[in-house]
Design an enzyme around this catalytic site. Structure first.
Site, PDB file in Angstrom:
ATOM      1  N   GLU A 152      45.832  25.528  44.293  1.00 36.02           N
ATOM      2  CA  GLU A 152      46.096  26.958  44.483  1.00 36.02           C
ATOM      3  C   GLU A 152      47.405  27.125  45.256  1.00 36.02           C
ATOM      4  O   GLU A 152      48.254  27.943  44.905  1.00 36.02           O
ATOM      5  CB  GLU A 152      44.926  27.593  45.241  1.00 36.02           C
ATOM      6  CG  GLU A 152      45.032  29.099  45.398  1.00 36.02           C
ATOM      7  CD  GLU A 152      43.734  29.725  45.922  1.00 36.02           C
ATOM      8  OE1 GLU A 152      42.802  28.987  46.299  1.00 36.02           O
ATOM      9  OE2 GLU A 152      43.663  30.971  45.955  1.00 36.02           O
ATOM     10  N   ASP A 173      47.465  38.272  50.064  1.00 34.56           N
ATOM     11  CA  ASP A 173      46.357  38.994  50.686  1.00 34.56           C
ATOM     12  C   ASP A 173      46.377  39.056  52.212  1.00 34.56           C
ATOM     13  O   ASP A 173      46.184  40.112  52.789  1.00 34.56           O
ATOM     14  CB  ASP A 173      45.027  38.363  50.261  1.00 34.56           C
ATOM     15  CG  ASP A 173      44.830  38.349  48.754  1.00 34.56           C
ATOM     16  OD1 ASP A 173      45.743  38.747  48.016  1.00 34.56           O
ATOM     17  OD2 ASP A 173      43.746  37.929  48.316  1.00 34.56           O
ATOM     18  N   ASN A 176      45.096  40.116  37.190  1.00 41.80           N
ATOM     19  CA  ASN A 176      46.271  40.746  36.603  1.00 41.80           C
ATOM     20  C   ASN A 176      47.520  39.863  36.628  1.00 41.80           C
ATOM     21  O   ASN A 176      48.010  39.435  35.574  1.00 41.80           O
ATOM     22  CB  ASN A 176      46.491  42.072  37.353  1.00 41.80           C
ATOM     23  CG  ASN A 176      47.636  42.902  36.863  1.00 41.80           C
ATOM     24  OD1 ASN A 176      48.670  42.375  36.452  1.00 41.80           O
ATOM     25  ND2 ASN A 176      47.487  44.220  36.919  1.00 41.80           N
ATOM     26  N   TRP A 179      48.088  32.853  52.696  1.00 44.38           N
ATOM     27  CA  TRP A 179      49.423  33.455  52.610  1.00 44.38           C
ATOM     28  C   TRP A 179      50.096  33.532  53.979  1.00 44.38           C
ATOM     29  O   TRP A 179      50.954  34.376  54.211  1.00 44.38           O
ATOM     30  CB  TRP A 179      49.345  34.834  51.941  1.00 44.38           C
ATOM     31  CG  TRP A 179      48.958  34.736  50.492  1.00 44.38           C
ATOM     32  CD1 TRP A 179      47.706  34.747  49.976  1.00 44.38           C
ATOM     33  CD2 TRP A 179      49.839  34.572  49.369  1.00 44.38           C
ATOM     34  NE1 TRP A 179      47.742  34.599  48.601  1.00 44.38           N
ATOM     35  CE2 TRP A 179      49.034  34.496  48.208  1.00 44.38           C
ATOM     36  CE3 TRP A 179      51.234  34.482  49.222  1.00 44.38           C
ATOM     37  CZ2 TRP A 179      49.569  34.345  46.931  1.00 44.38           C
ATOM     38  CZ3 TRP A 179      51.760  34.332  47.947  1.00 44.38           C
ATOM     39  CH2 TRP A 179      50.934  34.262  46.822  1.00 44.38           C
TER      40      TRP A 179
HETATM   41  C1  2M8 Z   1      43.775  35.703  45.648  1.00 43.22           C
HETATM   42  O1  2M8 Z   1      43.202  36.986  45.808  1.00 43.22           O
HETATM   43  C2  2M8 Z   1      41.831  37.316  45.523  1.00 43.22           C
HETATM   44  C3  2M8 Z   1      41.710  38.822  45.558  1.00 43.22           C
HETATM   45  O2  2M8 Z   1      42.506  39.384  44.563  1.00 43.22           O
HETATM   46  C4  2M8 Z   1      40.847  36.715  46.493  1.00 43.22           C
HETATM   47  O3  2M8 Z   1      41.224  35.960  47.392  1.00 43.22           O
HETATM   48  O4  2M8 Z   1      39.651  36.991  46.333  1.00 43.22           O
HETATM   49  C5  2M8 Z   1      45.304  35.893  45.815  1.00 43.22           C
HETATM   50  O5  2M8 Z   1      45.956  34.655  45.990  1.00 43.22           O
HETATM   51  C6  2M8 Z   1      45.865  36.641  44.618  1.00 43.22           C
HETATM   52  O6  2M8 Z   1      47.263  36.695  44.695  1.00 43.22           O
HETATM   53  C7  2M8 Z   1      45.435  35.984  43.303  1.00 43.22           C
HETATM   54  O7  2M8 Z   1      45.841  36.803  42.228  1.00 43.22           O
HETATM   55  C8  2M8 Z   1      43.929  35.766  43.231  1.00 43.22           C
HETATM   56  C9  2M8 Z   1      43.520  34.920  42.027  1.00 43.22           C
HETATM   57  O8  2M8 Z   1      44.287  33.739  41.940  1.00 43.22           O
HETATM   58  O9  2M8 Z   1      43.478  35.091  44.416  1.00 43.22           O
END
Ligand code: 2M8
Length: 417
Positions: free
Chosen positions: A391, A161, A33, A348
Protein backbone atom coordinates in the site's frame (compact mmCIF):
# COMPACT_ATOMS: atom_id res chain seq x y z
CA UNK A 1 11.53 -6.05 -15.27
CA UNK A 2 9.63 -8.86 -16.99
CA UNK A 3 9.07 -10.43 -13.58
CA UNK A 4 7.85 -7.18 -12.08
CA UNK A 5 5.44 -6.70 -14.96
CA UNK A 6 3.98 -10.18 -14.77
CA UNK A 7 3.69 -9.95 -10.98
CA UNK A 8 1.86 -6.63 -11.36
CA UNK A 9 -0.55 -8.12 -13.90
CA UNK A 10 -1.21 -11.05 -11.58
CA UNK A 11 -2.25 -8.64 -8.82
CA UNK A 12 -4.69 -6.81 -11.07
CA UNK A 13 -6.11 -10.15 -12.18
CA UNK A 14 -6.50 -11.34 -8.58
CA UNK A 15 -8.17 -8.08 -7.51
CA UNK A 16 -10.50 -7.93 -10.54
CA UNK A 17 -14.11 -8.40 -9.42
CA UNK A 18 -15.54 -8.27 -12.94
CA UNK A 19 -15.47 -4.80 -14.46
CA UNK A 20 -13.86 -3.16 -11.46
CA UNK A 21 -10.79 -3.77 -9.35
CA UNK A 22 -10.66 -3.67 -5.55
CA UNK A 23 -7.65 -1.80 -4.09
CA UNK A 24 -6.83 -4.86 -1.97
CA UNK A 25 -8.95 -7.96 -1.50
CA UNK A 26 -9.09 -7.89 2.29
CA UNK A 27 -8.79 -4.33 3.59
CA UNK A 28 -10.67 -2.55 0.78
CA UNK A 29 -13.18 -4.94 -0.84
CA UNK A 30 -15.11 -2.39 -2.97
CA UNK A 31 -14.47 -0.05 -5.89
CA UNK A 32 -12.65 3.16 -4.94
CA UNK A 33 -12.73 6.22 -7.17
CA UNK A 34 -9.14 7.35 -7.64
CA UNK A 35 -7.79 3.83 -7.19
CA UNK A 36 -9.78 2.81 -10.27
CA UNK A 37 -8.42 5.74 -12.26
CA UNK A 38 -4.85 4.64 -11.55
CA UNK A 39 -5.78 1.01 -12.17
CA UNK A 40 -7.07 2.03 -15.61
CA UNK A 41 -3.70 3.65 -16.34
CA UNK A 42 -2.04 0.35 -15.34
CA UNK A 43 -4.38 -1.84 -17.40
CA UNK A 44 -3.78 0.43 -20.39
CA UNK A 45 -0.20 -0.89 -20.57
CA UNK A 46 -1.46 -4.30 -21.73
CA UNK A 47 -5.27 -4.46 -21.91
CA UNK A 48 -6.85 -1.26 -23.19
CA UNK A 49 -10.31 -2.79 -23.36
CA UNK A 50 -10.19 -3.65 -19.66
CA UNK A 51 -8.83 -0.18 -18.88
CA UNK A 52 -11.89 1.45 -20.46
CA UNK A 53 -14.16 -0.95 -18.60
CA UNK A 54 -12.65 0.10 -15.25
CA UNK A 55 -13.57 3.75 -15.88
CA UNK A 56 -16.96 2.90 -17.37
CA UNK A 57 -17.88 0.85 -14.32
CA UNK A 58 -16.92 3.69 -11.98
CA UNK A 59 -19.07 6.14 -13.93
CA UNK A 60 -22.04 3.78 -13.85
CA UNK A 61 -22.22 4.80 -10.21
CA UNK A 62 -22.32 8.52 -11.04
CA UNK A 63 -25.21 10.44 -9.48
CA UNK A 64 -27.62 12.51 -11.56
CA UNK A 65 -25.92 15.77 -10.52
CA UNK A 66 -22.53 14.63 -11.87
CA UNK A 67 -21.09 13.59 -8.51
CA UNK A 68 -18.90 10.45 -8.55
CA UNK A 69 -18.64 8.72 -5.16
CA UNK A 70 -15.42 7.71 -3.50
CA UNK A 71 -16.64 4.14 -2.86
CA UNK A 72 -19.07 2.03 -4.88
CA UNK A 73 -20.52 -0.93 -2.97
CA UNK A 74 -21.24 -3.22 -5.91
CA UNK A 75 -21.35 -6.30 -3.64
CA UNK A 76 -21.74 -6.73 0.11
CA UNK A 77 -18.66 -7.44 2.19
CA UNK A 78 -18.37 -7.28 5.97
CA UNK A 79 -14.63 -6.70 5.89
CA UNK A 80 -14.82 -2.91 5.70
CA UNK A 81 -16.22 -0.20 7.93
CA UNK A 82 -18.12 2.05 7.30
CA UNK A 83 -20.18 0.04 4.82
CA UNK A 84 -23.22 1.01 2.73
CA UNK A 85 -25.70 1.04 5.60
CA UNK A 86 -23.69 3.69 7.40
CA UNK A 87 -23.46 5.88 4.31
CA UNK A 88 -27.13 5.39 3.38
CA UNK A 89 -26.80 7.02 -0.01
CA UNK A 90 -30.22 5.82 -1.16
CA UNK A 91 -28.79 5.17 -4.63
CA UNK A 92 -28.51 2.08 -6.80
CA UNK A 93 -25.73 0.97 -6.66
CA UNK A 94 -25.15 1.96 -3.08
CA UNK A 95 -22.26 4.36 -2.66
CA UNK A 96 -20.54 6.69 -0.24
CA UNK A 97 -21.63 10.34 -0.20
CA UNK A 98 -18.24 11.98 -0.69
CA UNK A 99 -15.88 12.01 -3.66
CA UNK A 100 -12.11 11.65 -4.16
CA UNK A 101 -9.33 13.32 -6.17
CA UNK A 102 -10.59 13.49 -9.79
CA UNK A 103 -7.90 11.54 -11.62
CA UNK A 104 -10.45 9.95 -13.99
CA UNK A 105 -10.15 12.41 -16.91
CA UNK A 106 -6.37 12.17 -16.77
CA UNK A 107 -6.71 8.40 -16.81
CA UNK A 108 -9.11 8.54 -19.77
CA UNK A 109 -6.60 10.56 -21.74
CA UNK A 110 -3.78 8.15 -20.85
CA UNK A 111 -5.89 5.16 -21.85
CA UNK A 112 -6.99 6.82 -25.09
CA UNK A 113 -3.44 7.69 -26.10
CA UNK A 114 -2.30 4.09 -25.66
CA UNK A 115 -4.63 2.99 -28.45
CA UNK A 116 -6.43 5.74 -30.39
CA UNK A 117 -8.58 3.48 -32.57
CA UNK A 118 -12.16 4.11 -33.85
CA UNK A 119 -13.50 1.47 -31.46
CA UNK A 120 -12.01 3.21 -28.45
CA UNK A 121 -12.96 6.63 -29.78
CA UNK A 122 -16.59 5.55 -29.48
CA UNK A 123 -16.01 4.58 -25.85
CA UNK A 124 -14.24 7.87 -25.17
CA UNK A 125 -17.17 9.76 -26.73
CA UNK A 126 -19.60 7.89 -24.52
CA UNK A 127 -17.59 8.60 -21.38
CA UNK A 128 -16.86 12.25 -22.18
CA UNK A 129 -20.21 13.75 -21.05
CA UNK A 130 -19.92 11.91 -17.76
CA UNK A 131 -16.43 13.25 -17.15
CA UNK A 132 -17.66 16.71 -18.07
CA UNK A 133 -20.56 16.44 -15.62
CA UNK A 134 -18.14 15.40 -12.87
CA UNK A 135 -15.91 18.41 -13.49
CA UNK A 136 -18.91 20.76 -13.56
CA UNK A 137 -19.96 19.28 -10.23
CA UNK A 138 -16.58 20.23 -8.79
CA UNK A 139 -16.90 23.73 -10.18
CA UNK A 140 -20.42 24.25 -8.84
CA UNK A 141 -20.30 22.37 -5.54
CA UNK A 142 -16.71 22.56 -4.46
CA UNK A 143 -15.67 26.02 -5.54
CA UNK A 144 -18.78 28.09 -4.93
CA UNK A 145 -16.71 31.24 -4.41
CA UNK A 146 -14.89 30.75 -7.73
CA UNK A 147 -11.47 30.79 -6.10
CA UNK A 148 -10.04 28.20 -8.48
CA UNK A 149 -9.46 25.63 -5.74
CA UNK A 150 -11.21 22.46 -4.57
CA UNK A 151 -12.91 22.70 -1.20
CA UNK A 152 -13.08 19.32 0.48
CA UNK A 153 -15.60 18.44 3.18
CA UNK A 154 -14.02 15.22 4.43
CA UNK A 155 -10.40 14.03 4.93
CA UNK A 156 -11.35 10.81 3.11
CA UNK A 157 -12.09 12.88 0.01
CA UNK A 158 -8.52 14.06 -0.23
CA UNK A 159 -7.27 10.47 -0.38
CA UNK A 160 -4.57 11.57 2.11
CA UNK A 161 -6.82 10.60 4.96
CA UNK A 162 -4.76 11.34 8.07
CA UNK A 163 -2.46 14.00 6.71
CA UNK A 164 -1.64 16.50 9.48
CA UNK A 165 -3.15 19.11 7.16
CA UNK A 166 -6.55 18.09 8.54
CA UNK A 167 -5.63 18.26 12.25
CA UNK A 168 -6.31 21.92 13.00
CA UNK A 169 -9.41 22.20 10.76
CA UNK A 170 -10.66 18.97 12.38
CA UNK A 171 -10.72 20.60 15.82
CA UNK A 172 -14.04 22.20 14.88
CA UNK A 173 -15.73 18.82 14.39
CA UNK A 174 -17.96 17.82 17.30
CA UNK A 175 -17.43 14.10 17.94
CA UNK A 176 -19.60 13.86 21.05
CA UNK A 177 -22.51 12.19 19.24
CA UNK A 178 -20.57 9.62 17.23
CA UNK A 179 -21.40 6.65 19.48
CA UNK A 180 -19.83 3.19 19.48
CA UNK A 181 -18.54 1.50 16.37
CA UNK A 182 -16.11 -1.26 15.44
CA UNK A 183 -13.32 -0.48 13.08
CA UNK A 184 -12.30 -3.20 10.64
CA UNK A 185 -9.05 -1.67 9.38
CA UNK A 186 -7.19 -2.29 12.64
CA UNK A 187 -8.38 -5.91 12.51
CA UNK A 188 -6.48 -6.36 9.24
CA UNK A 189 -3.48 -4.09 9.83
CA UNK A 190 -1.17 -2.91 12.61
CA UNK A 191 -2.82 0.07 14.29
CA UNK A 192 0.51 1.93 14.14
CA UNK A 193 0.03 2.17 10.39
CA UNK A 194 -3.50 3.53 10.64
CA UNK A 195 -5.33 6.70 11.75
CA UNK A 196 -6.02 7.25 15.45
CA UNK A 197 -9.38 6.86 17.24
CA UNK A 198 -9.86 10.64 17.33
CA UNK A 199 -9.33 10.81 13.57
CA UNK A 200 -11.87 8.01 13.01
CA UNK A 201 -14.36 9.75 15.30
CA UNK A 202 -14.01 12.85 13.13
CA UNK A 203 -14.42 10.85 9.92
CA UNK A 204 -17.62 9.34 11.26
CA UNK A 205 -19.00 12.59 12.63
CA UNK A 206 -18.66 14.04 9.12
CA UNK A 207 -20.37 11.00 7.59
CA UNK A 208 -23.23 11.42 10.07
CA UNK A 209 -23.43 15.12 9.22
CA UNK A 210 -23.63 14.45 5.47
CA UNK A 211 -26.12 11.66 5.90
CA UNK A 212 -28.36 13.91 8.04
CA UNK A 213 -28.57 16.35 5.12
CA UNK A 214 -29.61 13.51 2.78
CA UNK A 215 -26.28 14.04 1.03
CA UNK A 216 -27.32 17.50 -0.12
CA UNK A 217 -23.97 18.58 -1.52
CA UNK A 218 -24.84 22.26 -1.82
CA UNK A 219 -25.85 22.35 1.81
CA UNK A 220 -22.81 20.35 2.92
CA UNK A 221 -20.57 22.81 1.06
CA UNK A 222 -22.15 25.68 3.02
CA UNK A 223 -22.56 24.12 6.44
CA UNK A 224 -20.00 21.38 6.96
CA UNK A 225 -17.82 21.95 10.04
CA UNK A 226 -14.89 20.81 7.91
CA UNK A 227 -14.20 22.87 4.79
CA UNK A 228 -10.63 22.92 3.55
CA UNK A 229 -9.14 23.99 0.22
CA UNK A 230 -7.00 20.92 -0.48
CA UNK A 231 -3.84 21.57 -2.44
CA UNK A 232 -3.79 17.94 -3.66
CA UNK A 233 -7.32 17.92 -5.08
CA UNK A 234 -6.90 21.43 -6.46
CA UNK A 235 -3.76 20.49 -8.39
CA UNK A 236 -5.25 17.19 -9.54
CA UNK A 237 -8.43 18.87 -10.82
CA UNK A 238 -6.45 21.54 -12.66
CA UNK A 239 -4.46 18.80 -14.37
CA UNK A 240 -7.60 16.80 -15.10
CA UNK A 241 -9.28 19.88 -16.60
CA UNK A 242 -6.34 20.27 -18.98
CA UNK A 243 -6.56 16.59 -19.96
CA UNK A 244 -10.31 16.83 -20.45
CA UNK A 245 -9.81 19.93 -22.59
CA UNK A 246 -7.41 17.98 -24.81
CA UNK A 247 -10.08 15.29 -25.19
CA UNK A 248 -12.79 17.88 -25.87
CA UNK A 249 -10.69 19.39 -28.65
CA UNK A 250 -10.01 15.95 -30.10
CA UNK A 251 -13.73 15.15 -30.13
CA UNK A 252 -14.66 18.56 -31.56
CA UNK A 253 -16.70 19.57 -28.49
CA UNK A 254 -16.39 23.33 -28.83
CA UNK A 255 -18.86 24.40 -26.14
CA UNK A 256 -17.37 22.08 -23.55
CA UNK A 257 -13.85 23.11 -24.55
CA UNK A 258 -14.72 26.75 -23.84
CA UNK A 259 -16.19 25.78 -20.51
CA UNK A 260 -13.03 23.89 -19.59
CA UNK A 261 -10.83 26.79 -20.66
CA UNK A 262 -12.81 28.98 -18.28
CA UNK A 263 -12.36 26.50 -15.43
CA UNK A 264 -8.61 26.35 -16.10
CA UNK A 265 -8.39 30.15 -16.22
CA UNK A 266 -10.20 30.40 -12.88
CA UNK A 267 -7.74 27.93 -11.33
CA UNK A 268 -4.69 29.60 -12.81
CA UNK A 269 -5.88 32.95 -11.47
CA UNK A 270 -6.79 31.70 -8.01
CA UNK A 271 -4.65 28.74 -7.03
CA UNK A 272 -1.86 31.01 -5.78
CA UNK A 273 -4.05 31.42 -2.68
CA UNK A 274 -2.63 28.03 -1.65
CA UNK A 275 0.98 29.26 -1.77
CA UNK A 276 2.41 29.72 1.71
CA UNK A 277 4.84 32.62 1.31
CA UNK A 278 6.29 32.16 4.78
CA UNK A 279 7.06 28.45 4.39
CA UNK A 280 7.66 28.80 0.65
CA UNK A 281 5.49 25.81 -0.16
CA UNK A 282 2.13 24.81 -1.60
CA UNK A 283 -0.23 23.77 1.17
CA UNK A 284 -3.91 23.44 2.01
CA UNK A 285 -5.95 26.22 3.62
CA UNK A 286 -8.83 26.15 6.01
CA UNK A 287 -11.81 27.91 4.39
CA UNK A 288 -13.35 28.69 7.77
CA UNK A 289 -10.32 30.36 9.40
CA UNK A 290 -8.27 31.12 6.28
CA UNK A 291 -5.23 29.55 7.98
CA UNK A 292 -2.51 27.85 5.94
CA UNK A 293 -1.77 24.31 7.09
CA UNK A 294 1.95 25.13 7.11
CA UNK A 295 2.84 21.52 6.22
CA UNK A 296 5.08 20.39 3.39
CA UNK A 297 3.43 17.18 2.19
CA UNK A 298 3.69 15.10 -0.97
CA UNK A 299 0.81 17.19 -2.34
CA UNK A 300 3.09 20.23 -2.17
CA UNK A 301 4.93 18.78 -5.18
CA UNK A 302 1.93 18.41 -7.51
CA UNK A 303 2.19 21.91 -8.97
CA UNK A 304 4.30 20.63 -11.88
CA UNK A 305 1.68 17.97 -12.64
CA UNK A 306 -0.96 20.71 -12.53
CA UNK A 307 0.94 22.55 -15.27
CA UNK A 308 1.73 25.57 -13.09
CA UNK A 309 4.94 27.24 -14.24
CA UNK A 310 6.17 29.98 -11.90
CA UNK A 311 9.94 30.43 -11.69
CA UNK A 312 10.03 31.59 -8.07
CA UNK A 313 7.60 29.03 -6.68
CA UNK A 314 9.14 26.24 -8.77
CA UNK A 315 12.63 27.01 -7.46
CA UNK A 316 11.39 27.06 -3.87
CA UNK A 317 9.52 23.78 -4.41
CA UNK A 318 12.60 22.14 -5.94
CA UNK A 319 14.66 23.33 -2.98
CA UNK A 320 12.29 21.36 -0.73
CA UNK A 321 12.77 18.31 -2.96
CA UNK A 322 16.54 18.62 -2.63
CA UNK A 323 16.37 19.10 1.14
CA UNK A 324 14.03 16.14 1.64
CA UNK A 325 16.12 13.92 -0.66
CA UNK A 326 19.03 14.60 1.68
CA UNK A 327 17.04 13.28 4.64
CA UNK A 328 15.44 10.07 3.36
CA UNK A 329 16.48 7.25 1.06
CA UNK A 330 13.25 7.21 -0.95
CA UNK A 331 11.21 10.11 -2.35
CA UNK A 332 8.54 11.37 -1.82
CA UNK A 333 7.50 11.05 1.83
CA UNK A 334 3.91 12.06 2.42
CA UNK A 335 5.10 14.42 5.16
CA UNK A 336 8.30 16.43 5.45
CA UNK A 337 10.74 14.16 7.35
CA UNK A 338 11.94 17.20 9.30
CA UNK A 339 8.45 17.77 10.67
CA UNK A 340 8.15 16.69 14.32
CA UNK A 341 5.00 14.74 13.42
CA UNK A 342 6.73 12.64 10.75
CA UNK A 343 6.09 8.90 11.27
CA UNK A 344 7.67 6.64 8.71
CA UNK A 345 5.01 3.93 8.60
CA UNK A 346 1.86 5.78 9.68
CA UNK A 347 -0.21 6.01 6.53
CA UNK A 348 -0.28 9.61 5.19
CA UNK A 349 2.06 11.04 7.85
CA UNK A 350 5.30 9.83 6.32
CA UNK A 351 5.09 6.82 3.98
CA UNK A 352 5.74 7.00 0.23
CA UNK A 353 2.76 6.26 -2.02
CA UNK A 354 3.40 5.00 -5.56
CA UNK A 355 0.44 6.84 -7.09
CA UNK A 356 1.48 10.20 -5.69
CA UNK A 357 4.99 9.53 -6.93
CA UNK A 358 3.60 8.84 -10.39
CA UNK A 359 1.89 12.23 -10.42
CA UNK A 360 4.93 14.03 -9.00
CA UNK A 361 7.32 12.25 -11.36
CA UNK A 362 5.10 12.84 -14.39
CA UNK A 363 4.86 16.55 -13.56
CA UNK A 364 8.59 16.94 -12.94
CA UNK A 365 9.37 15.24 -16.27
CA UNK A 366 6.91 17.45 -18.15
CA UNK A 367 8.46 20.53 -16.57
CA UNK A 368 11.95 19.41 -17.63
CA UNK A 369 13.29 18.63 -14.15
CA UNK A 370 14.72 15.38 -15.40
CA UNK A 371 17.06 14.54 -12.55
CA UNK A 372 14.31 14.64 -9.94
CA UNK A 373 11.78 13.02 -12.24
CA UNK A 374 14.16 10.10 -12.76
CA UNK A 375 14.81 9.75 -9.03
CA UNK A 376 11.13 9.73 -8.11
CA UNK A 377 10.45 7.06 -10.74
CA UNK A 378 13.47 4.93 -9.84
CA UNK A 379 12.82 5.15 -6.10
CA UNK A 380 9.28 3.93 -6.71
CA UNK A 381 10.41 0.98 -8.82
CA UNK A 382 13.15 0.13 -6.29
CA UNK A 383 10.61 0.11 -3.45
CA UNK A 384 8.33 -2.20 -5.39
CA UNK A 385 11.15 -4.52 -6.47
CA UNK A 386 12.56 -4.74 -2.94
CA UNK A 387 9.48 -4.79 -0.73
CA UNK A 388 6.62 -5.88 -3.01
CA UNK A 389 3.40 -4.25 -4.16
CA UNK A 390 2.58 -2.62 -0.85
CA UNK A 391 0.00 0.00 0.00
CA UNK A 392 2.84 2.38 0.95
CA UNK A 393 6.48 2.33 2.10
CA UNK A 394 8.76 3.83 4.70
CA UNK A 395 10.83 6.52 2.98
CA UNK A 396 13.61 5.83 5.48
CA UNK A 397 14.25 2.11 4.99
CA UNK A 398 11.77 1.01 2.33
CA UNK A 399 9.80 -1.15 4.78
CA UNK A 400 6.15 -1.98 4.20
CA UNK A 401 3.25 0.16 5.36
CA UNK A 402 -0.35 -1.06 5.13
CA UNK A 403 -1.75 -3.85 3.00
CA UNK A 404 0.01 -5.98 0.37
CA UNK A 405 -0.90 -6.97 -3.21
CA UNK A 406 -2.11 -3.46 -3.83
CA UNK A 407 -3.78 -2.69 -7.14
CA UNK A 408 -2.70 0.90 -7.59
CA UNK A 409 0.91 0.08 -6.76
CA UNK A 410 0.81 -2.68 -9.39
CA UNK A 411 -0.74 -0.20 -11.81
CA UNK A 412 2.09 2.26 -11.35
CA UNK A 413 4.66 -0.49 -11.91
CA UNK A 414 2.92 -1.23 -15.22
CA UNK A 415 2.70 2.42 -16.21
CA UNK A 416 6.37 3.01 -15.46
CA UNK A 417 8.00 -0.10 -16.94
C1 2M8 B 1 -7.50 4.80 2.00
O1 2M8 B 1 -8.74 5.35 2.40
C2 2M8 B 1 -9.87 4.59 2.84
C3 2M8 B 1 -11.05 5.53 2.90
O2 2M8 B 1 -11.33 6.02 1.63
C4 2M8 B 1 -9.68 3.94 4.19
O3 2M8 B 1 -8.61 4.03 4.79
O4 2M8 B 1 -10.64 3.30 4.65
C5 2M8 B 1 -6.69 5.96 1.36
O5 2M8 B 1 -5.33 5.62 1.21
C6 2M8 B 1 -7.31 6.35 0.03
O6 2M8 B 1 -6.51 7.31 -0.61
C7 2M8 B 1 -7.50 5.13 -0.87
O7 2M8 B 1 -8.22 5.51 -2.02
C8 2M8 B 1 -8.24 4.00 -0.17
C9 2M8 B 1 -8.23 2.70 -0.98
O8 2M8 B 1 -6.93 2.37 -1.42
O9 2M8 B 1 -7.61 3.72 1.10
Amino acid sequence: MADLTSAARAILTANDRGGYTVPNGTVYPFQWNWDSAFVAIGFAAYDVDRAWTELETLFRAQWADGFVPHIVFWKDDDGYFPGPDVWASGTDPRTSGITQPPVAATAARQVWERSPTPEYRARLEALFPRLMAYHRWFRDMRDPEGRGVVVTVHPWETGRDNSPEWDAPGDLIDVSGVGDYTRRDTGHLDHKMRPTKLEYDRYLALVQFGRATGWDHARIARESPFRVADTGMSMILLRANRDLLALAELLGKGVEADELRAMIATSEAGIGWLWNAEKQCWNSRDMITGAHSGFVTSASFLSFYAGIRDAGKDAATLAHVERIAGRVRYLMPSLDPEDPGFQMVRYWRGPVWAVVNWMIGTGLAEAGHDRWAAKVRQDTLDLIATTGFMEAYSPVDGGASGGDDFSWTAAIALAWT
